[in-house]
Design a protein around this motif. Structure first.
Motif, short mmCIF file in Angstrom:
data_model
loop_
_atom_site.label_atom_id
_atom_site.label_comp_id
_atom_site.label_asym_id
_atom_site.label_seq_id
_atom_site.Cartn_x
_atom_site.Cartn_y
_atom_site.Cartn_z
N LYS A 8 45.13 49.37 93.15
CA LYS A 8 44.15 48.31 92.96
C LYS A 8 42.76 48.91 93.14
CE LYS A 8 47.39 44.78 94.34
NZ LYS A 8 47.74 43.75 95.29
N ASP A 9 41.88 48.59 92.20
CA ASP A 9 40.52 49.12 92.23
C ASP A 9 39.69 48.44 93.32
OD1 ASP A 9 41.42 50.39 89.96
OD2 ASP A 9 39.98 49.44 88.61
N LYS A 10 38.69 49.17 93.80
CA LYS A 10 37.71 48.57 94.69
C LYS A 10 36.93 47.51 93.91
CE LYS A 10 37.05 52.77 97.39
NZ LYS A 10 36.13 53.91 97.63
N PRO A 11 36.55 46.42 94.56
CA PRO A 11 35.75 45.40 93.87
C PRO A 11 34.47 46.00 93.29
CG PRO A 11 36.49 44.59 96.00
CD PRO A 11 36.83 46.06 95.95
N GLY A 12 34.11 45.57 92.09
CA GLY A 12 32.87 46.01 91.46
C GLY A 12 32.88 47.45 90.97
N SER A 13 34.06 48.01 90.72
CA SER A 13 34.13 49.43 90.36
C SER A 13 34.50 49.68 88.90
CB SER A 13 35.12 50.13 91.28
OG SER A 13 36.40 49.56 91.14
N LEU A 14 34.30 48.70 88.03
CA LEU A 14 34.68 48.86 86.63
C LEU A 14 33.96 50.04 85.99
CD1 LEU A 14 36.28 47.90 84.18
CD2 LEU A 14 34.42 46.27 83.70
N MET A 36 55.52 55.59 81.80
CA MET A 36 54.66 54.56 81.22
C MET A 36 53.50 54.32 82.17
SD MET A 36 56.72 50.96 81.71
CE MET A 36 58.34 51.56 81.31
N ALA A 37 52.41 53.84 81.61
CA ALA A 37 51.23 53.61 82.43
C ALA A 37 50.30 52.64 81.72
CB ALA A 37 50.49 54.93 82.69
N GLY A 38 49.53 51.92 82.51
CA GLY A 38 48.54 51.02 81.94
C GLY A 38 47.78 50.30 83.04
N PRO A 39 46.64 49.73 82.66
CA PRO A 39 45.81 49.05 83.65
C PRO A 39 46.24 47.61 83.90
CG PRO A 39 44.70 49.03 81.55
CD PRO A 39 45.98 49.81 81.35
N PHE A 40 45.99 47.15 85.11
CA PHE A 40 46.04 45.72 85.41
C PHE A 40 44.74 45.12 84.89
CE2 PHE A 40 48.70 47.21 89.10
CZ PHE A 40 49.89 46.65 88.66
N LEU A 41 44.78 43.84 84.54
CA LEU A 41 43.60 43.14 84.03
C LEU A 41 43.30 41.94 84.90
CD1 LEU A 41 44.52 43.15 80.23
CD2 LEU A 41 43.15 44.84 81.49
N ASP A 42 42.01 41.69 85.12
CA ASP A 42 41.62 40.50 85.88
C ASP A 42 41.56 39.29 84.94
OD1 ASP A 42 39.17 40.65 84.48
OD2 ASP A 42 38.08 41.46 86.21
N MET A 47 39.72 45.75 83.23
CA MET A 47 40.64 46.61 83.98
C MET A 47 40.29 46.54 85.47
SD MET A 47 40.72 49.92 81.44
CE MET A 47 38.92 49.98 81.30
N CYS A 48 41.33 46.43 86.32
CA CYS A 48 41.08 46.28 87.76
C CYS A 48 42.12 46.99 88.62
CB CYS A 48 41.01 44.80 88.12
SG CYS A 48 42.56 43.91 87.82
N GLY A 49 42.96 47.80 88.02
CA GLY A 49 43.98 48.52 88.76
C GLY A 49 44.89 49.24 87.80
N LEU A 76 37.95 55.44 93.08
CA LEU A 76 38.11 54.15 92.41
C LEU A 76 38.99 53.17 93.17
CD1 LEU A 76 37.83 52.30 89.88
CD2 LEU A 76 39.81 53.52 88.93
N PHE A 77 40.04 53.66 93.77
CA PHE A 77 41.06 52.77 94.30
C PHE A 77 40.78 52.24 95.70
CE2 PHE A 77 43.90 55.49 91.47
CZ PHE A 77 43.83 54.60 90.42
N GLU A 78 41.02 50.95 95.87
CA GLU A 78 40.99 50.32 97.19
C GLU A 78 42.31 50.56 97.90
OE1 GLU A 78 39.33 46.16 98.64
OE2 GLU A 78 41.11 45.90 97.39
N SER A 79 43.40 50.56 97.12
CA SER A 79 44.73 50.81 97.70
C SER A 79 45.63 51.45 96.65
CB SER A 79 45.36 49.50 98.18
OG SER A 79 45.62 48.64 97.09
#
Length: 90
Positions: A8-14, A36-42, A47-49, A76-79
């Motif tokens: 999961k990305d840190k907030p505001g890190s797009l 396989m791989a891909g981003p999470f979307l808000d 993209m947010c993770g 980039l990552f919060e976790s």
């Protein structure tokens, strides 16, 4: 053994994500371990993770691989969580 890497990305890190995306994708393509791989979307579609399915013998190998990810190195990552995963369908 398969592992799901859930980051999961840190907030505001797009912008950090966008600035490092080319290096990250090249890193993913440089190994046969990525299935396989891909981003999470808000809710706005940004993209947010990340979700990455890896195939390594051990969790330690998956962790070592993840430590070299350009996104990780850019802060980039919060976790990040790496969990053993069993493919059933697909």
């Amino acid at each position: 053994m398969r592992f799901a890497l859930i980051a999961k990305d840190k907030p505001g890190s797009l912008e950090v994500r966008k600035a490092n995306r080319e290096a990250h994708v090249a890193f993913l393509k440089a190994t046969d371990a990525v299935e396989m791989a891909g981003p999470f979307l808000d809710d706005e579609g940004n993209m947010c993770g990340s979700l990455i399915v890896l195939n390594f013998e051990t969790k330690a190998e998956a962790e070592a691989w993840a430590a070299e990810d350009p996104y990780k190195n850019a802060g980039l990552f919060e976790s990040v969580e790496i969990i053993a995963w069993n493919k059933v369908i697909g």
